[in-house]
Scaffold this motif. Structure first.
Motif, PDB file in Angstrom:
ATOM      1  N   SER A  29       8.687  28.394 -28.246  1.00 41.38           N
ATOM      2  CA  SER A  29       8.811  28.687 -29.915  1.00 41.38           C
ATOM      3  C   SER A  29       9.099  27.218 -30.587  1.00 41.38           C
ATOM      4  O   SER A  29       8.301  26.835 -31.505  1.00 41.38           O
ATOM      5  N   LEU A  30       9.942  26.469 -30.110  1.00 36.08           N
ATOM      6  CA  LEU A  30      10.272  24.924 -30.587  1.00 36.08           C
ATOM      7  C   LEU A  30       9.159  24.178 -30.600  1.00 36.08           C
ATOM      8  O   LEU A  30       8.616  23.462 -31.671  1.00 36.08           O
ATOM      9  N   SER A  31       8.522  24.353 -29.298  1.00 32.67           N
ATOM     10  CA  SER A  31       7.457  23.110 -28.944  1.00 32.67           C
ATOM     11  C   SER A  31       6.320  23.557 -29.648  1.00 32.67           C
ATOM     12  O   SER A  31       5.265  22.828 -30.258  1.00 32.67           O
ATOM     13  N   THR A  32       5.768  24.832 -29.998  1.00 35.04           N
ATOM     14  CA  THR A  32       4.806  25.121 -30.745  1.00 35.04           C
ATOM     15  C   THR A  32       4.941  25.138 -32.287  1.00 35.04           C
ATOM     16  O   THR A  32       4.017  24.643 -32.984  1.00 35.04           O
ATOM     17  N   GLN A  33       6.224  25.190 -32.826  1.00 35.83           N
ATOM     18  CA  GLN A  33       6.474  24.847 -34.132  1.00 35.83           C
ATOM     19  C   GLN A  33       5.885  23.662 -34.513  1.00 35.83           C
ATOM     20  O   GLN A  33       5.350  23.400 -35.483  1.00 35.83           O
ATOM     21  N   LEU A  34       6.076  22.488 -33.541  1.00 33.59           N
ATOM     22  CA  LEU A  34       5.587  21.282 -33.876  1.00 33.59           C
ATOM     23  C   LEU A  34       4.198  21.050 -34.267  1.00 33.59           C
ATOM     24  O   LEU A  34       3.732  19.974 -34.972  1.00 33.59           O
ATOM     25  N   PHE A  35       3.238  21.972 -33.778  1.00 34.65           N
ATOM     26  CA  PHE A  35       1.781  22.236 -34.244  1.00 34.65           C
ATOM     27  C   PHE A  35       1.610  22.364 -35.761  1.00 34.65           C
ATOM     28  O   PHE A  35       0.485  22.331 -36.153  1.00 34.65           O
ATOM     29  N   HIS A  36       2.715  22.947 -36.348  1.00 34.32           N
ATOM     30  CA  HIS A  36       2.631  23.550 -37.620  1.00 34.32           C
ATOM     31  C   HIS A  36       3.197  22.654 -38.712  1.00 34.32           C
ATOM     32  O   HIS A  36       3.365  23.225 -39.806  1.00 34.32           O
ATOM     33  N   ILE A  37       3.936  21.329 -38.299  1.00 35.96           N
ATOM     34  CA  ILE A  37       4.568  20.526 -39.137  1.00 35.96           C
ATOM     35  C   ILE A  37       3.528  19.336 -39.137  1.00 35.96           C
ATOM     36  O   ILE A  37       3.041  18.724 -38.128  1.00 35.96           O
ATOM     37  N   SER A  38       3.082  18.867 -40.242  1.00 35.74           N
ATOM     38  CA  SER A  38       2.166  17.981 -40.373  1.00 35.74           C
ATOM     39  C   SER A  38       2.613  16.531 -39.880  1.00 35.74           C
ATOM     40  O   SER A  38       1.802  15.940 -39.230  1.00 35.74           O
ATOM     41  N   ALA A  39       3.762  16.222 -39.877  1.00 35.25           N
ATOM     42  CA  ALA A  39       4.350  14.970 -39.262  1.00 35.25           C
ATOM     43  C   ALA A  39       4.306  14.985 -37.664  1.00 35.25           C
ATOM     44  O   ALA A  39       4.355  13.907 -37.056  1.00 35.25           O
ATOM     45  N   THR A  40       4.231  16.248 -37.130  1.00 36.78           N
ATOM     46  CA  THR A  40       4.125  16.332 -35.571  1.00 36.78           C
ATOM     47  C   THR A  40       2.967  17.112 -35.052  1.00 36.78           C
ATOM     48  O   THR A  40       2.942  17.299 -33.808  1.00 36.78           O
ATOM     49  N   GLU A  41       1.937  17.514 -36.087  1.00 36.99           N
ATOM     50  CA  GLU A  41       0.870  18.353 -35.480  1.00 36.99           C
ATOM     51  C   GLU A  41      -0.018  17.762 -34.469  1.00 36.99           C
ATOM     52  O   GLU A  41      -0.691  18.179 -33.598  1.00 36.99           O
TER      53      GLU A  41
END
Length: 155
Positions: A29-41
């Motif tokens: 959940s946490l690592s996939t969330q990073l794909f949906h944040i512009s700074a970490t996509e």
């Protein structure tokens, strides 16, 4: 399949595997969330980490299912072999997951270091539970050698 009249108690193994699976849910959940944040996509290491996280998850799910079947009284050597193989395969994939998580941490944008460290903490707990399950299976007098080290993948 056979039902083993003198079945061993699998509840402790099942509990450890479920703990590992719970941790895996958080890592996913946490690592996939990073794909949906512009700074970490486009965070370096995240796609590569997921290449190992997906099979690690599969192996955990399969191990839990095998342990549930054993706990419910079903018994066959192939269930035991599946369980041990999947735990070993999950641990092998975990090594790669952790390697790529460290790369993610090293390349994290400002303000995301603690977020990625949280993922690493969950991953460490996940690995520890899986490793403890394998040790417990060994204490039950099963051979926990990595029987899947023959290049065969079950996914």
């Amino acid at each position: 399949m056979n039902y083993y009249p003198y079945r061993q108690q699998w509840s402790s193994v099942l509990e450890l595997l479920n703990q590992s699976l719970q941790g895996e849910k958080m890592v996913c959940s946490l690592s996939t969330q990073l794909f949906h944040i512009s700074a970490t996509e486009d965070l370096e290491g995240n796609p590569e980490m997921h290449e190992h996280l997906v099979p690690a998850s599969y192996h955990r799910v399969t191990a839990v299912g095998s342990a549930q079947r054993l706990q419910n009284g079903e018994y066959h050597d192939s269930i035991i072999n599946t369980l041990i193989s999947c735990v070993n395969s999950g641990l092998r994939e975990d090594q790669e997951v952790m390697k790529w998580l460290q790369i993610m941490l090293d390349n994290a944008p400002d303000g995301f270091e603690s977020f990625i460290q949280n993922i690493i903490n969950w991953q460490q707990q996940t690995e520890q539970s899986l490793s403890s399950a394998l040790q417990l299976i060994g204490q039950m007098d099963y051979d926990i050698e990595d029987i899947n080290n023959n290049g065969i993948n079950y996914y």
